[in-house]
Scaffold this motif. Sequence first.
Motif, PDB file in Angstrom:
ATOM      1  N   LEU A 117       0.837  -1.214   0.000  1.00 46.35           N
ATOM      2  CA  LEU A 117       0.000   0.000   0.000  1.00 46.35           C
ATOM      3  C   LEU A 117       0.865   1.255   0.000  1.00 46.35           C
ATOM      4  O   LEU A 117       1.900   1.325   0.671  1.00 46.35           O
ATOM      5  N   HIS A 118       0.370   2.280  -0.712  1.00 45.61           N
ATOM      6  CA  HIS A 118       1.079   3.552  -0.805  1.00 45.61           C
ATOM      7  C   HIS A 118       0.726   4.442   0.391  1.00 45.61           C
ATOM      8  O   HIS A 118       1.417   5.410   0.696  1.00 45.61           O
ATOM      9  N   GLY A 119      -0.383   4.119   1.059  1.00 45.11           N
ATOM     10  CA  GLY A 119      -0.794   4.922   2.208  1.00 45.11           C
ATOM     11  C   GLY A 119      -2.201   4.594   2.639  1.00 45.11           C
ATOM     12  O   GLY A 119      -2.872   3.746   2.037  1.00 45.11           O
ATOM     13  N   ILE A 120      -2.607   5.265   3.719  1.00 43.35           N
ATOM     14  CA  ILE A 120      -3.945   5.069   4.268  1.00 43.35           C
ATOM     15  C   ILE A 120      -4.605   6.434   4.360  1.00 43.35           C
ATOM     16  O   ILE A 120      -3.955   7.403   4.761  1.00 43.35           O
ATOM     17  N   MET A 121      -5.885   6.470   3.989  1.00 44.82           N
ATOM     18  CA  MET A 121      -6.645   7.714   4.131  1.00 44.82           C
ATOM     19  C   MET A 121      -7.762   7.477   5.139  1.00 44.82           C
ATOM     20  O   MET A 121      -8.435   6.452   5.091  1.00 44.82           O
ATOM     21  N   ILE A 122      -7.930   8.450   6.036  1.00 44.86           N
ATOM     22  CA  ILE A 122      -8.953   8.302   7.079  1.00 44.86           C
ATOM     23  C   ILE A 122      -9.840   9.539   7.089  1.00 44.86           C
ATOM     24  O   ILE A 122      -9.328  10.668   7.058  1.00 44.86           O
ATOM     25  N   GLY A 123     -11.137   9.326   7.165  1.00 42.71           N
ATOM     26  CA  GLY A 123     -12.085  10.441   7.209  1.00 42.71           C
ATOM     27  C   GLY A 123     -12.806  10.506   8.528  1.00 42.71           C
ATOM     28  O   GLY A 123     -12.326  11.112   9.500  1.00 42.71           O
ATOM     29  N   ARG A 124     -13.969   9.809   8.597  1.00 44.81           N
ATOM     30  CA  ARG A 124     -14.812   9.910   9.784  1.00 44.81           C
ATOM     31  C   ARG A 124     -14.090   9.469  11.046  1.00 44.81           C
ATOM     32  O   ARG A 124     -14.342  10.000  12.135  1.00 44.81           O
ATOM     33  N   GLY A 125     -13.153   8.522  10.913  1.00 40.88           N
ATOM     34  CA  GLY A 125     -12.393   8.044  12.075  1.00 40.88           C
ATOM     35  C   GLY A 125     -11.583   9.169  12.711  1.00 40.88           C
ATOM     36  O   GLY A 125     -11.381   9.190  13.931  1.00 40.88           O
ATOM     37  N   LEU A 126     -11.115  10.115  11.884  1.00 36.60           N
ATOM     38  CA  LEU A 126     -10.343  11.244  12.415  1.00 36.60           C
ATOM     39  C   LEU A 126     -11.252  12.329  12.986  1.00 36.60           C
ATOM     40  O   LEU A 126     -10.868  13.038  13.924  1.00 36.60           O
TER      41      LEU A 126
END
Length: 306
Positions: free
Chosen positions: A212-221
């Motif tokens: 994986l190139h990275g992780i994106m987080i929305g509602r969790g943040l």
Amino acid sequence: MNISFAPLQGYTDAAYRRFHNQVYGDCIDFYYTPFIHLHNGEPRHRDIRDIEPGNNQGINIVPQIICRDANEFHTLVNAVIATSHTHIDINMGCPFPPQSRKGRGSGLLVHPDTVSEIATAIDQYPQLTFSIKMRLGLDNPQQAIDLLPIFNQARLTHITMHPRIGTQQYKGTVDMQSFARFMAKCEKPVIYNGDITTPEQIDIIAEQYPNLHGIMIGRGLLARPSLALEYKQGITLGQEEQIERMLELHSLLYEHYSTVLQGDAQLLTKVKTFWDHLESLIGHKPHKAIKKATSIAKYNAAVQAI
Ligand SMILES: Cc1cc2nc3c(=O)[nH]c(=O)nc-3n(C[C@H](O)[C@H](O)[C@H](O)COP(=O)(O)O)c2cc1C
């Protein structure tokens, strides 16, 4: 592992991004901006202001656009170029019917010819780099996989995948089987996005998908603004400490909105949204008191009582 803050229309505006970074240190590698769209053929001034470098000092932002065809794409790209950004993310995931029904966001995923037109249009901007944020499909998880021959050929730095389909909105679970099938055939670096709420979940995904190139987080943040900080520093903050930091973020935002918004009614509406995802951190009763507050005085008293 790179951590990106997902774009969240109505929540992660320039002030939120700046103050989040101020309170939680440099734990977010990239803050994606809520999408810029065309309104009567033009981007809204406030959306452009939101991505201007002067309003985003000290953080890395990724401006995002949403378009239904190459014409809209060109107009939006030129508006972003005027703000001097050199990378643009293209939204192919938005599930909201007002957008998807018109062929934008996840609605684009059933129009391979239009996707191909947009992918070709990218080549007209050699001075810029582009990425895509998408879902598995509009109504079938095979749709993203079928588009991979186009994406694999396109000049894209990476693809962020939220493994749901558009018609699902946010219901049900993420479809990790289809995500794995997409990953296996995708020749671009992939960022995973969806339903991450704890540092442990980041570790699990990172272990399962070492490429994986990275992780994106929305509602969790939004629900746990310290999440990326805890992950990056390898620590777990207790509830009290999490609340203390969150209140610091709230104070900065409150102060900011009280100077830029006109009148108590506007201020109250705006600051109440800050709490939309925070019930599990502060508890049901304090949360209810904040949401029910009918005046700024009652609101402030409810926040004080946390
Ligand atoms: C209120 C709200 C607004 C959103 N706005 C955007 C947006 O402007 N652009 C976008 O690409 N995704 C948008 N999303 C989707 C999120 O970026 C993200 O893909 C989704 O919430 C799943 O990730 P999460 O489970 O970590 O929240 C939005 C989601 C929500 C709930």
